[in-house]
Scaffold this motif. Structure first.
Motif, PDB file in Angstrom:
ATOM      1  N   SER A  79       0.017  38.669 -28.763  1.00 38.29           N
ATOM      2  CA  SER A  79       0.917  39.312 -27.802  1.00 38.29           C
ATOM      3  C   SER A  79       0.204  40.383 -26.995  1.00 38.29           C
ATOM      4  O   SER A  79       0.559  40.629 -25.841  1.00 38.29           O
ATOM      5  N   MET A  80      -0.792  41.023 -27.597  1.00 43.33           N
ATOM      6  CA  MET A  80      -1.558  42.017 -26.860  1.00 43.33           C
ATOM      7  C   MET A  80      -2.452  41.368 -25.810  1.00 43.33           C
ATOM      8  O   MET A  80      -2.668  41.934 -24.732  1.00 43.33           O
ATOM      9  N   ILE A  81      -2.974  40.178 -26.112  1.00 39.15           N
ATOM     10  CA  ILE A  81      -3.865  39.495 -25.163  1.00 39.15           C
ATOM     11  C   ILE A  81      -3.072  38.910 -24.000  1.00 39.15           C
ATOM     12  O   ILE A  81      -3.379  39.168 -22.829  1.00 39.15           O
ATOM     13  N   ILE A  82      -2.044  38.131 -24.303  1.00 41.39           N
ATOM     14  CA  ILE A  82      -1.230  37.483 -23.269  1.00 41.39           C
ATOM     15  C   ILE A  82       0.244  37.752 -23.600  1.00 41.39           C
ATOM     16  O   ILE A  82       0.723  37.319 -24.655  1.00 41.39           O
ATOM     17  N   PRO A  83       0.970  38.469 -22.746  1.00 39.81           N
ATOM     18  CA  PRO A  83       2.397  38.689 -23.011  1.00 39.81           C
ATOM     19  C   PRO A  83       3.147  37.365 -23.125  1.00 39.81           C
ATOM     20  O   PRO A  83       2.972  36.458 -22.306  1.00 39.81           O
ATOM     21  N   GLY A  84       3.972  37.252 -24.149  1.00 39.78           N
ATOM     22  CA  GLY A  84       4.747  36.032 -24.374  1.00 39.78           C
ATOM     23  C   GLY A  84       4.099  35.052 -25.327  1.00 39.78           C
ATOM     24  O   GLY A  84       4.772  34.146 -25.825  1.00 39.78           O
ATOM     25  N   VAL A  99      10.332  38.094 -20.615  1.00 42.45           N
ATOM     26  CA  VAL A  99       9.158  38.982 -20.619  1.00 42.45           C
ATOM     27  C   VAL A  99       8.497  39.009 -19.244  1.00 42.45           C
ATOM     28  O   VAL A  99       8.225  40.080 -18.673  1.00 42.45           O
ATOM     29  N   TYR A 100       8.272  37.835 -18.671  1.00 43.62           N
ATOM     30  CA  TYR A 100       7.569  37.784 -17.395  1.00 43.62           C
ATOM     31  C   TYR A 100       8.462  38.218 -16.241  1.00 43.62           C
ATOM     32  O   TYR A 100       7.959  38.749 -15.231  1.00 43.62           O
ATOM     33  N   ALA A 101       9.763  37.993 -16.329  1.00 44.19           N
ATOM     34  CA  ALA A 101      10.668  38.485 -15.287  1.00 44.19           C
ATOM     35  C   ALA A 101      10.674  40.012 -15.275  1.00 44.19           C
ATOM     36  O   ALA A 101      10.665  40.644 -14.199  1.00 44.19           O
ATOM     37  N   VAL A 172       4.464  49.802 -18.869  1.00 48.16           N
ATOM     38  CA  VAL A 172       3.821  50.016 -20.170  1.00 48.16           C
ATOM     39  C   VAL A 172       4.820  49.806 -21.304  1.00 48.16           C
ATOM     40  O   VAL A 172       4.506  49.182 -22.333  1.00 48.16           O
ATOM     41  N   LEU A 173       6.045  50.316 -21.134  1.00 44.84           N
ATOM     42  CA  LEU A 173       7.065  50.145 -22.173  1.00 44.84           C
ATOM     43  C   LEU A 173       7.443  48.673 -22.348  1.00 44.84           C
ATOM     44  O   LEU A 173       7.632  48.203 -23.476  1.00 44.84           O
ATOM     45  N   ALA A 174       7.575  47.947 -21.247  1.00 43.97           N
ATOM     46  CA  ALA A 174       7.910  46.521 -21.344  1.00 43.97           C
ATOM     47  C   ALA A 174       6.811  45.745 -22.055  1.00 43.97           C
ATOM     48  O   ALA A 174       7.079  44.851 -22.875  1.00 43.97           O
ATOM     49  N   TYR A 175       5.575  46.085 -21.740  1.00 39.21           N
ATOM     50  CA  TYR A 175       4.445  45.433 -22.418  1.00 39.21           C
ATOM     51  C   TYR A 175       4.449  45.748 -23.916  1.00 39.21           C
ATOM     52  O   TYR A 175       4.217  44.874 -24.756  1.00 39.21           O
ATOM     53  N   GLY A 176       4.744  47.024 -24.258  1.00 41.09           N
ATOM     54  CA  GLY A 176       4.805  47.395 -25.669  1.00 41.09           C
ATOM     55  C   GLY A 176       5.969  46.741 -26.396  1.00 41.09           C
ATOM     56  O   GLY A 176       5.832  46.313 -27.553  1.00 41.09           O
ATOM     57  N   LEU A 177       7.128  46.635 -25.740  1.00 44.79           N
ATOM     58  CA  LEU A 177       8.274  45.973 -26.369  1.00 44.79           C
ATOM     59  C   LEU A 177       8.005  44.497 -26.610  1.00 44.79           C
ATOM     60  O   LEU A 177       8.476  43.931 -27.604  1.00 44.79           O
ATOM     61  N   ASN A 178       7.263  43.876 -25.715  1.00 51.34           N
ATOM     62  CA  ASN A 178       6.879  42.486 -25.930  1.00 51.34           C
ATOM     63  C   ASN A 178       6.064  42.343 -27.210  1.00 51.34           C
ATOM     64  O   ASN A 178       6.280  41.418 -27.996  1.00 51.34           O
ATOM     65  N   ILE A 179       5.146  43.269 -27.449  1.00 52.00           N
ATOM     66  CA  ILE A 179       4.313  43.222 -28.658  1.00 52.00           C
ATOM     67  C   ILE A 179       5.143  43.498 -29.902  1.00 52.00           C
ATOM     68  O   ILE A 179       5.045  42.796 -30.915  1.00 52.00           O
ATOM     69  N   ILE A 180       5.989  44.541 -29.840  1.00 54.11           N
ATOM     70  CA  ILE A 180       6.800  44.917 -31.005  1.00 54.11           C
ATOM     71  C   ILE A 180       7.783  43.808 -31.368  1.00 54.11           C
ATOM     72  O   ILE A 180       7.986  43.495 -32.550  1.00 54.11           O
ATOM     73  N   ASP A 181       8.396  43.191 -30.361  1.00 47.90           N
ATOM     74  CA  ASP A 181       9.361  42.118 -30.625  1.00 47.90           C
ATOM     75  C   ASP A 181       8.697  40.953 -31.354  1.00 47.90           C
ATOM     76  O   ASP A 181       9.234  40.444 -32.352  1.00 47.90           O
TER      77      ASP A 181
END
Length: 225
Positions: A79-84, A99-101, A172-181
């Motif tokens: 998830s850190m490398i590629i979101p989703g 995530v991408y939207a 930054v928050l959206a990217y972090g939430l993607n990782i946490i989720d």
């Protein structure tokens, strides 16, 4: 009165003789203590063996249940490398468009605000009589008139810049939430959350780890009905 005193004296004498005759000798006391200590050690060893067997069985069951599930740490890195990517590994591909939207919308809005910030910065610089007329930040956009109030242009420039910075924080928050989720769901997949669950409390004897004294333990198992 004399009869009562005589009876009391006889009772005391009888109890003294009984205690003297049936009291254990030092050797018998030591043997009794050794016997109790041996029984306690046997109880402790048996409890320890049962605990180890139960722990081994639980570990084996956990490994067998989680054998086909993705490793949460591996999901985290993906998830850190590629979101989703982590959502795809967790079989939650429906979250990838979200995530991408979110990231795409925030990214597009940040580009828009950055462009407006550059326009207002150029206008403020060009309309300011204290700065030379060298078009350092470019020409003044057509939608900003030459007669615009300088203070209003400055306020608009600062407001647009602050909004752009907030959008950067949102990215930054959206990217972090993607990782946490993805990471949290990878952990939670091994838990049984079906409706066919019931609790079974168990109370059993145990040995305290620090003092080696007997005690009890309370455990609650979630089992399938």
């Amino acid at each position: 009165m004399r009869n009562w005193i005589a009876c009391s004296s006889f009772s005391i004498l009888f109890l003294s003789i009984s205690i003297f005759l049936y009291a254990p000798t030092p050797g018998q006391s030591q043997q009794l203590n050794n016997s109790l200590s041996s029984q306690f050690r046997s109880f402790s060893a048996d409890t320890d063996i049962r605990y180890k067997n139960l722990k081994f069985a639980n570990d084996t069951t956990s490994k067998r249940v989680n054998a086909d599930l993705p490793d949460p740490t591996n999901v985290l890195y993906k998830s850190m490398i590629i979101p989703g990517w982590g959502q795809i590994v967790n079989n939650q591909a429906w979250k990838v468009p979200i995530v991408y939207a979110t990231l795409g919308g925030l990214g597009y809005y940040s580009v828009h605000l950055t462009k407006k910030y550059h326009d207002y910065r150029a206008a403020y610089y060009n309309l300011n009589p204290d700065t030379p007329d060298d078009l350092r930040f470019g020409s003044t956009p057509s939608y900003i008139p030459e007669s615009a109030n300088l203070n209003e242009v400055r306020d608009l420039r600062n407001q647009v810049r602050n909004n752009r910075d907030l959008v950067y924080v949102g990215i930054v928050l959206a990217y972090g939430l993607n990782i946490i989720d993805a990471y949290v769901f990878a952990h939670m997949r091994s838990f049984d959350v079906s409706k066919d669950l019931s609790m079974r409390p168990r109370v059993k004897p145990a040995v305290m780890a620090q003092s080696n004294m007997p005690g009890i333990t309370l455990s609650i198992d979630l089992i399938t009905k």
